[in-house]
Design a protein around this motif. Structure first.
Motif, PDB file in Angstrom:
ATOM      1  N   ASP B 289      18.594  -9.942  27.004  1.00  0.00           N
ATOM      2  CA  ASP B 289      19.357 -10.275  26.169  1.00  0.00           C
ATOM      3  C   ASP B 289      20.980  -9.018  26.990  1.00  0.00           C
ATOM      4  N   GLU B 290      21.382  -9.387  26.054  1.00  0.00           N
ATOM      5  CA  GLU B 290      23.055  -8.571  26.991  1.00  0.00           C
ATOM      6  C   GLU B 290      22.310  -7.022  27.030  1.00  0.00           C
ATOM      7  N   ILE B 291      21.711  -6.366  26.278  1.00  0.00           N
ATOM      8  CA  ILE B 291      21.351  -5.168  26.586  1.00  0.00           C
ATOM      9  C   ILE B 291      20.853  -5.622  27.899  1.00  0.00           C
ATOM     10  N   GLN B 339      36.472 -13.936  26.840  1.00  0.00           N
ATOM     11  CA  GLN B 339      37.300 -13.829  25.625  1.00  0.00           C
ATOM     12  C   GLN B 339      37.084 -15.536  24.470  1.00  0.00           C
ATOM     13  N   ARG B 340      36.448 -15.116  23.460  1.00  0.00           N
ATOM     14  CA  ARG B 340      36.223 -16.273  22.422  1.00  0.00           C
ATOM     15  C   ARG B 340      36.711 -16.478  21.283  1.00  0.00           C
ATOM     16  N   GLY B 341      37.120 -16.904  20.325  1.00  0.00           N
ATOM     17  CA  GLY B 341      36.856 -17.130  18.723  1.00  0.00           C
ATOM     18  C   GLY B 341      36.061 -15.608  18.379  1.00  0.00           C
TER      19      GLY B 341
ATOM     20  N   GLY C  96      14.628 -20.820  18.349  1.00  0.00           N
ATOM     21  CA  GLY C  96      14.138 -21.800  19.728  1.00  0.00           C
ATOM     22  C   GLY C  96      13.562 -20.633  20.124  1.00  0.00           C
ATOM     23  N   ASP C  97      13.276 -21.653  21.878  1.00  0.00           N
ATOM     24  CA  ASP C  97      12.452 -20.537  22.730  1.00  0.00           C
ATOM     25  C   ASP C  97      13.571 -19.064  23.314  1.00  0.00           C
ATOM     26  N   GLY C  98      14.379 -19.840  23.531  1.00  0.00           N
ATOM     27  CA  GLY C  98      15.669 -18.403  23.986  1.00  0.00           C
ATOM     28  C   GLY C  98      15.574 -17.373  22.416  1.00  0.00           C
ATOM     29  N   ASP C  99      15.919 -18.111  21.571  1.00  0.00           N
ATOM     30  CA  ASP C  99      16.407 -17.120  20.503  1.00  0.00           C
ATOM     31  C   ASP C  99      15.101 -16.826  19.938  1.00  0.00           C
ATOM     32  N   ALA C 100      13.466 -16.905  19.755  1.00  0.00           N
ATOM     33  CA  ALA C 100      12.839 -15.883  19.566  1.00  0.00           C
ATOM     34  C   ALA C 100      12.318 -15.471  20.556  1.00  0.00           C
ATOM     35  N   ARG C 126      11.733 -25.452  26.218  1.00  0.00           N
ATOM     36  CA  ARG C 126      11.590 -24.858  27.550  1.00  0.00           C
ATOM     37  C   ARG C 126      12.964 -24.437  28.174  1.00  0.00           C
ATOM     38  N   ILE C 127      14.129 -24.616  27.595  1.00  0.00           N
ATOM     39  CA  ILE C 127      15.564 -24.053  27.565  1.00  0.00           C
ATOM     40  C   ILE C 127      16.310 -24.069  26.447  1.00  0.00           C
ATOM     41  N   TYR C 128      17.500 -23.118  27.251  1.00  0.00           N
ATOM     42  CA  TYR C 128      18.707 -23.042  26.738  1.00  0.00           C
ATOM     43  C   TYR C 128      18.889 -24.121  26.423  1.00  0.00           C
ATOM     44  N   GLY C 129      18.986 -24.501  25.543  1.00  0.00           N
ATOM     45  CA  GLY C 129      20.439 -26.318  25.727  1.00  0.00           C
ATOM     46  C   GLY C 129      21.552 -26.094  24.880  1.00  0.00           C
TER      47      GLY C 129
ATOM     48  N   GLY D 320      26.661  -2.699  15.520  1.00  0.00           N
ATOM     49  CA  GLY D 320      28.293  -4.236  15.366  1.00  0.00           C
ATOM     50  C   GLY D 320      28.458  -5.760  15.623  1.00  0.00           C
ATOM     51  N   GLU D 321      27.081  -6.136  16.436  1.00  0.00           N
ATOM     52  CA  GLU D 321      26.973  -7.713  16.396  1.00  0.00           C
ATOM     53  C   GLU D 321      26.893  -7.991  15.123  1.00  0.00           C
ATOM     54  N   THR D 322      25.790  -7.624  14.778  1.00  0.00           N
ATOM     55  CA  THR D 322      25.509  -7.643  12.966  1.00  0.00           C
ATOM     56  C   THR D 322      26.639  -8.161  11.671  1.00  0.00           C
TER      57      THR D 322
HETATM   58  C1  TPP Z   1      25.232 -12.722  21.348  1.00  0.00           C
HETATM   59  C2  TPP Z   1      24.547 -13.664  21.747  1.00  0.00           C
HETATM   60  N1  TPP Z   1      23.689 -14.493  22.981  1.00  0.00           N
HETATM   61  C3  TPP Z   1      24.369 -15.432  24.006  1.00  0.00           C
HETATM   62  C4  TPP Z   1      24.928 -16.661  23.182  1.00  0.00           C
HETATM   63  C5  TPP Z   1      24.507 -17.406  23.952  1.00  0.00           C
HETATM   64  N2  TPP Z   1      23.417 -18.319  22.959  1.00  0.00           N
HETATM   65  C6  TPP Z   1      23.594 -19.310  22.130  1.00  0.00           C
HETATM   66  S1  TPP Z   1      21.940 -20.054  21.713  1.00  0.00           S
HETATM   67  C7  TPP Z   1      21.466 -19.511  23.564  1.00  0.00           C
HETATM   68  C8  TPP Z   1      20.526 -20.057  23.683  1.00  0.00           C
HETATM   69  C9  TPP Z   1      19.666 -20.882  22.733  1.00  0.00           C
HETATM   70  O1  TPP Z   1      18.107 -22.022  23.648  1.00  0.00           O
HETATM   71  P1  TPP Z   1      17.209 -21.809  22.221  1.00  0.00           P
HETATM   72  O2  TPP Z   1      16.702 -20.355  21.583  1.00  0.00           O
HETATM   73  O3  TPP Z   1      15.937 -22.359  23.625  1.00  0.00           O
HETATM   74  O4  TPP Z   1      17.834 -22.805  21.680  1.00  0.00           O
HETATM   75  P2  TPP Z   1      17.925 -24.461  21.899  1.00  0.00           P
HETATM   76  O5  TPP Z   1      19.686 -24.067  21.768  1.00  0.00           O
HETATM   77  O6  TPP Z   1      17.489 -24.528  23.512  1.00  0.00           O
HETATM   78  O7  TPP Z   1      17.453 -25.357  21.150  1.00  0.00           O
HETATM   79  C10 TPP Z   1      22.782 -18.235  24.377  1.00  0.00           C
HETATM   80  C11 TPP Z   1      21.318 -17.692  25.040  1.00  0.00           C
HETATM   81  C12 TPP Z   1      25.012 -16.367  21.486  1.00  0.00           C
HETATM   82  N3  TPP Z   1      25.319 -17.128  21.142  1.00  0.00           N
HETATM   83  N4  TPP Z   1      25.085 -14.725  20.889  1.00  0.00           N
END
Ligand code: TPP
Ligand code: TPP
Ligand code: SF4
Ligand code: SF4
Ligand code: MG
Ligand code: MG
Lengths: 344, 631, 344, 631
Positions: B289-291, B339-341, C96-100, C126-129, D320-322
């Protein structure tokens, strides 16, 4: 590996006053670690202690090595960056049950799966000490604390199970007050390449006094601690006159590990400890023998297997890349130019 | 048929289609051809947050705009001269931006009743008069692509995928672009799929040939190369330039580079790029994660690496606590925010400048951090090097702000001569610094004994015998760095950390105001990616005969020492920002001037036209009175 | 529990256009979930879908229930607050696998240990989509992606092992393309009280196409998928002419679970699936049968045991407190006054 | 021996000892006795971050100061009249704060050479002249306690622990405090340990008797009860008042209360307190971290709870993010920050006001959140209710700032009449709100259709049939809340969210300036816990005959509408803050006035004396020219 550098325990002491409560188990751990350090055979300057926040996390201030007292829960992440970028160092993490398992849970499990070259000492007092006594993710269900006046409703983690679920290559458990055992576990952990998680049961005499009393009391400890030694039967308690073990871990008909009484040394059900079993299912089963009140606590090394370390894999990729295509003096210039330039 | 060639000084082309249609790639290639040809250029990719939004929907439209000219230009252009629309949705989504008389090249393949209805059109705009004020070229691009590939082994579906290359071929002909680069690129990209490579090349050539042959296009155009400063140029996006800046800084500082990052749009490409350059001793750590990303970077900084973390707004929000620790540890660390929206997830693929105050204040306690911003794609390189200079010299985390617009946009970039890059060598502490009189015994190491000039503390890395020391986030005693709860020490340390950052101003070169005759009464002040639009607007204003001064800030914290005097010279100061006035607030607070804040938060860069109108109204009336720009 | 409310799959569709890539496995999962929902017998308004960020996390927009598309990794935490404060709702998490497992790993394991009443659908591709194809904590070692051009050096998690290490009471696995199996697993998960984690293998045809091909291909799938049914032998593959199972999970001499060929139905080593085994060691051992290339993937319910839910325990404490000392009309006034007042 | 009783109008007592010596408890009890007696009072606990720092060290000293008077007072006092020092370290650590002539009561038990050397004293200060300018009472407090407990069963060590009760007994005699409360308290606290209870009571009584009997104390003192407004009073700390405010708000809004929190000093006590009141339908969730704490609260808010998260600076940085998500979702949510010394881990047990800008800006994008602050312990109750009002009315996260000083400090608090508490009832949406003309079809539910007055959106909670809807952090279309990437919509939504927060100003009552004659030329402006010190300073200034106006802000974002006019009325505006000038920056930016920022970052509240000197110098010279206050 252990060159004798002539270092002594006192060389690892700093001039800072140790500021734990009188009687805190942290003192014993500190003394054991300082006593063990010379054995490492590593110069002080190549050792780094990184901690999070908590009573336990004050540890680095007392170690005359490099050190960082960081922020709550993040020590494994910080140590990952340090260890990965400096494979020449011996990097230690000191953390508490709250620091490691609550706010820092994610960093811990990710360090374990990556097998970063770290030794993580998790001081588990089953309480938040520094913030004055709230229940932690290691506290028993029903525990009454400042934040759980009617008893905690949080089912706790078993830190060893968590680690094994997270692909840990080395997991061990020991006790603050048993210096010899603690040091033997440190020895094994320090030798391990990759992430070594050492759970140290630590008494917080202010907010959770006696949490491990039955593992310390000479009347009970032998009946409650399962001492694990690789290649040895998992027997404990008194040995009977007929040579059978008062207590031992056996594998029952269903294949489950369980504790039985009066098990003969040749009983086929008797489990001989295999710390190097490739499949973590065995170590996991061992971790489940313990009940919440610490009855039947396996102590020693649950699992110690070899797997490439993250640090090494990364270093190898850098080496491979450099070998294939060394970054000579013109490398930067040609990178910046790229393939498609035009000149005016 | 020999066709006539018309000379133009500048053209803006936008190509638009489904996000699966390869519009970004097509745009990139056209840009690359244009760059090789020697025009000045600027690009603006614009795409949805979805990977492939449903085909044929407005939400799924992806576009790429390129502006090229025979002179130097600053923006990708306000309104396209040419739109290539690959389907009805692409036409509908972009039509509003097209000026009267513009050229519309439309693939009619998908103009079925059903597809039109899906996006809310009841009749065919090509035939119902909707497009009467444009020069319309309805073409069967898809069909022509399929025809060209009739003999290929590819399925109809796969063959159809090459339609973007057909369109690219056509455009290449129309604007007399050199094509070798594209052919070589396709060969390389599809080296493992020769049939796809062949199909793309065939389609590309067919498109080119179609332009040459058809009567639909009577003229082709030529935009002469631009007379930029002499040197070697390449086309570069902001994120690539930023990554290169980091690599260069690593080389110039002779430090190993460590990036700790978690993927996030639009910052991920920096991670991707750096991960390719391991041979330069660059470690990229994709964290959980970012941290962890910033934590690992901070750990690496403690170990003596040039440490970097990259992210965008939501990820930066997560890093606040660790940035505070870095402030307290006084270790060099680059925090890069593309930066983004916002707020929250916001508009992930759109641009904005709304993280400035987060960069300034987004953590607990008094935790000052220098903040700088990049102003154009190529400038990201220099900005990265400047950020590294500050971090290493002052032993501090540094914020570098970029945004989606310049991160993904591109421009020709004069490739720097590496021998002219600044020397960033760092001296680690190697000896104890206590001398018996300075708060430390002889032979003692004082980790917080400061350099009197910079107020920077020494950087002693593990492995250095005799300098073993501990650092941490609790307040520490001056010099020794031991934990201290002493009230006066805390006050002193808080002020000293602030003074260190404020003192960076001393190291900054004088500001250069662009005020050609030195007699303008209105100054337009900007930061970051508004540089292009503001600059273009100033040119328009000046072309119209009015006077305007422009000043663009690289350094936002601390402000340069001469900023106050400069601001005081002008009657009006106008600050355009893609946020609700964040720089304006800082300027007002510090200099107590009634700066006029002009803001737009549309996920898009300002249009130069609109800015020019706004500035003209300020010049003429002393106030903003244009409807097109919010204030 | 499943009153027929006359709801149909289409009642669970929203007017929002579904925005996944054509061919994405998410479509199949959405259809399966929408098709299953009426079976729940719960009115739409009592159902909430909470997700994080990722392609998969767009899910709530397409479910005509209450829903929240939150931020990356935090859905289990948000859902914990919702479920705990509203025990009347049926709360689902889509992740998702990244999210979780990456950014959200800590919230996931804490929800599991607490046994919050949630059904968590983990779409594992198995990927960040959404961020266009970086490796995830579930990606294979050595995987080449945008961020790992020389191959990933991150040893992946086994999500089922992680969950079991975190005290999960319900863990199951299923496949996007097998609607019947998927729905049967949803059924079991929905019936479970507490946190149910359902790992759904999902194909990302853009960035990781074919990740589960061998589990889908009719030539291979029967030899690679271990279908788990409670009380049934863990046999798979073709049945031999002599009635023996082509493949089956057995317990070997050392007590380890392993896959053997040609196992007779009466072979004492044959493992009969016990999804309700109290000791998670068994389910954990099952989770380790799988290799990284998905060979020998157990599918179905690994573990389903009853334990009080966090929500209920909290509600009970509130009830107990109120019963003991009801907050009548004067309660607030007397609380504010406390015991030591004086009057002027 | 009959002793004389001297009348005093006010006294400041500080008791100090090892952190294991029970100083906080002793102080609490003395305070409680004093409160019951009817004095006005203010307290200031001050303790190290360690649980039990090593005995006898300076770092381990814990102290408690109480100021009580026969009139209303505002602070715990600048300098104690009396110090009770339980050991050498306690004496040394506090001596610097003692004015000449002050009374020092010293337990001489630990004044051994070794103990003195440990803290750097080579000779005994009691005898070497160091204390010549004080009234010193060296007493064998420990020994007398042991003697009193000779017949008890307790070990010597345990018996010695009661020395604090001996000291309390002595103080109770000296200041004629009623003792019943303390006796009852001890009985109750040690109900399970009757021998300890007995020992404490014996020691307490022995201390009291000692005072009465010994010749060491010739006089005892009396401070008459204060004539406060009539009503029922209790003593209360800020954190307790805050927790009560939340409970009251839950009752007044008829919503279940949900607290999601992770323990952190000095905020944890709110979690502890609320966890005791389950019978009011209050759920407390001790989360795995701060992000989960606020996440769970937000989930509960979505479900219709009155949702709260509490933390201190480092934890707020993680949220902050939340918070950004909550801004985007427009759900009510209280974010309570009990500020402490920063940056990073900083000074966890010390006070500071340095999270104001973090509260304002600590997240990505334009994410405005109302910010209010509590000004005294008792005021935390009202501040909590006001924060809830804003959150519920405007459907927004709200920041409530308190700090370690008022959180742990206490004062008499007039117990509010619950029937006068505001009605906070909320109306959930129960019906579709689309009417065919307002952007939604009849029967459709528009989750972002706003109330025209407040711009608040409706709150439809799960379980409400027909109002099923989805919310999320991506930018959403006006009214429908569906995902929207439309540039104009984004601009509109960003401005609308800002307008909603700005519009809260309309609901604020007129500011009340304390400017007795209305003719002061200097205004001192403050926020938060500086209320007491500033108020006390103003009294001093006025007593000396000068004019000064005081204005203290509850609302910092948005500023009240009338603030600008008020500020414009004064020649000079002085802003004292325990940070580096955070409010000052906001005021300068908004009102363009050259406010004078006066700052101290010592982890301690301002001293009224110093502030008074500073204000006097501003009144006389127009500038700050005192050394004791930084500016
Ligand atoms: C705080 C934060 N960090 C990073 C992101 C960018 N981000 C969005 S979805 C994602 C990973 C997605 O992977 P997964 O959870 O596997 O979902 P999938 O798209 O594969 O269904 C990332 C890194 C974000 N939106 N917010
Ligand atoms: C971000 C953040 N959140 C919370 C805290 C408060 N805090 C400090 S230590 C701690 C828990 C300590 O427990 P543990 O890790 O078990 O360590 P112990 O004190 O028991 O050794 C907490 C909650 C903090 N310092 N920072
Ligand atoms: S509070 Fe507990 S863990 Fe902390 S120092 Fe004291 S005894 Fe040790
Ligand atoms: S990128 Fe992959 S997971 Fe995401 S929508 Fe496309 S196919 Fe599905
Ligand atoms: Mg602990
Ligand atoms: Mg995924």
């Amino acid at each position: 590996m252990t060159a004798d550098l002539g270092l002594k325990a006192k060389d690892f002491k700093t001039d800072q006053e140790v500021r734990w409560c009188p009687g805190c188990g942290d003192y014993a751990i500190l003394a054991a670690v300082q006593g063990f350090m010379p054995e490492l055979g590593i110069p002080k300057e190549d050792i780094v202690f990184v901690s999070g926040i908590g009573c336990s996390s004050r540890f680095p201030y007392y170690m005359n090595t490099y050190g960082m007292h960081s922020i709550h829960g993040r020590a494994p992440a910080i140590a990952t960056g340090l260890s990965t970028s400096r494979t020449d160092l011996s990097v230690w993490v000191v953390t508490g049950d709250g620091d490691a398992l609550s706010i820092g849970g994610n960093h811990l499990i990710h360090a374990l799966r990556r097998n970063v070259n770290l030794t993580i000492l998790l001081f588990n007092n089953r309480i938040y000490g520094l913030t004055k006594g709230q229940y932690s993710p290691a506290s028993e269900l029903g525990k009454i604390t400042k934040s759980s006046p009617m008893g905690s409703i949080d089912n706790p983690f078993n830190p060893v199970s968590v680690a094994l679920g997270a692909e840990a290559t080395f997991v061990a458990r020991t006790l603050d007050s048993d210096r010899k055992h603690l040091q033997s576990v440190l020895r094994a952990a320090a030798e391990h390449k990759g992430t070594a998680l050492v759970e140290i049961y630590q008494n917080c005499n202010i907010f959770n006094d006696g949490a491990y009393e039955i593992l310390k009391d000479s009347d009970t400890r032998d009946d409650w601690i399962i001492r694990m030694e690789h290649g040895q039967p998992l027997s404990f308690g008194a040995t009977n006159d007929d040579g059978s073990f008062g207590k031992a871990v056996i594998r029952d008909e269903l294949g489950n590990l369980t504790v039985a009484e009066n098990v003969g040394p040749d009983d086929s059900r008797l489990v001989i400890h295999d710390a190097h079993a490739d499949n973590p299912a065995y170590a996991f089963a061992l971790s489940r023998l313990q009940s919440l009140d610490t009855r039947y606590s396996p102590m020693g090394v649950f699992r110690s297997v070899e797997r490439p370390t993250y640090d090494q894999l990364m270093a190898d990729q850098l080496d491979t890349a450099a070998a294939k295509n060394p970054a000579g003096p013109d490398a930067l210039a040609s990178l910046l130019a790229g393939a498609d330039t035009w000149t005016l | 048929m020999a066709k006539s060639v018309e000379q133009l000084d500048r053209v803006v082309i936008r190509i638009a289609g489904d996000s699966g249609d390869g519009m970004q790639l097509t745009g990139d290639r056209f840009t690359q051809e244009t760059a090789m040809f020697g025009n000045d250029l600027a690009t603006f990719p614009n795409f949805p947050a979805e990977i492939r939004a449903p085909q044929g929907t407005l939400a799924g439209v992806s576009s790429f705009q390129v502006h090229f000219a025979d002179h130097d230009i600053l923006t990708p252009g306000d309104r396209p001269d040419v739109l290539v629309a690959m389907n009805p949705a692409a036409l509908k989504a972009n039509l509003g931006d097209m000026p009267k008389g513009a050229i519309l090249i439309i693939d009619t393949h998908d103009f079925t009743d059903r597809a039109l209805a899906r996006i809310g059109w009841n009749s065919n705009p090509i035939t119902d008069g909707t497009l009467d004020s444009f020069q319309v070229h309805p073409l069967e691009l898809t069909q022509m692509t399929l025809d060209a590939l009739e003999s290929s082994e590819l399925s109809r579906k796969d063959a159809g995928r090459s339609k973007n290359m057909f369109a690219l071929g056509l455009l290449s002909w129309m604007y007399s672009r050199p094509t070798e680069g594209t052919l070589a690129f396709v060969e390389k990209k599809f080296a493992n799929k020769p049939d796809i490579a062949a199909a793309n090349i065939t389609a590309f050539k067919a498109g080119y040939a179609f332009g040459e042959t058809t009567e639909a296009f009577a003229v082709s155009y030529e935009v002469k190369p631009a007379a930029l400063a002499s040197g070697t140029y390449r086309n570069i996006t902001g994120n690539l330039a930023l990554a290169y800046g980091l690599i260069a800084a690593g080389q110039q500082s002779k430090l190993p580079v460590f990036l700790g990052a978690y993927p996030i749009t639009p910052a991920s490409d920096i991670l991707h790029e750096l991960s390719k350059h391991k041979r330069f001793g660059i470690r990229t750590f994709q964290a959980e994660d970012e941290i962890a990303g910033i934590g690992a970077a901070l750990g690496a900084a403690f170990g003596g690496s040039l440490a970097i973390t990259t992210s965008s707004g939501p990820g930066i929000a997560l890093k606040g606590e660790t940035i505070g620790l870095a402030v307290s540890l006084e270790l060099p660390l680059l925090i890069i925010d593309i930066q983004r929206g916002g707020p929250s997830t916001g508009l992930p693929t759109k641009t904005e400048q709304s993280d400035l105050l987060q960069a300034m204040f987004g953590r607990n306690g008094e935790a000052p951090v220098p903040v700088i911003a990049a102003q154009s794609p190529g400038d990201c390189f220099d900005a990265a090097i400047e950020a590294v200079r500050m971090a290493l010299t002052y032993r501090t985390p540094v914020f570098l702000l970029s945004d989606g617009y310049i991160a993904n946009g591109s421009e020709p970039w004069q490739v720097p001569d590496v021998t002219t890059l600044p020397d960033l060598t760092v001296e680690f502490a190697t000896e104890p610094n206590g001398d018996g009189t300075n708060g430390g015994k002889v032979g003692e190491y004082l980790p917080y004994l400061r350099d009197p000039q910079t107020l920077a503390r020494p950087w002693a890395v593990p492995g250095t015998a005799g300098l073993e020391h501990r650092v941490g986030g609790i307040e520490k005693a001056d010099k020794t760095g031991n934990i201290s709860y002493d009230p006066d020490n805390h006050d002193f340390m808080v002020r000293t950390r602030q003074a260190k950052i404020d003192g960076i101003a001393k190291s900054l070169p004088p500001l250069v105001v662009d005020d050609p005759d030195g007699d303008a009464s209105v100054l337009v002040l900007g930061w970051g990616s508004t540089y292009g639009p503001i600059g273009a607007a100033c040119r328009q204003v000046r072309t119209s005969g009015a006077k305007i001064a422009q000043l663009h800030l690289r350094h936002i914290n601390p402000f340069p020492d001469d900023l106050g005097d400069i601001l005081a010279r002008y009657e009006k100061v106008v600050i355009p920002e893609m946020n609700l006035g964040q720089l304006a607030m800082l300027i007002r607070a510090k200099y107590l001037i009634d700066a006029i804040s002009v803001t737009q938060v549309r996920g898009l860069p300002f249009k130069a036209d609109e800015l020019a109108d706004m500035l003209t109204s300020v010049i003429n009336t002393g106030a903003v009175n244009t409807e097109s720009v919010n204030s």
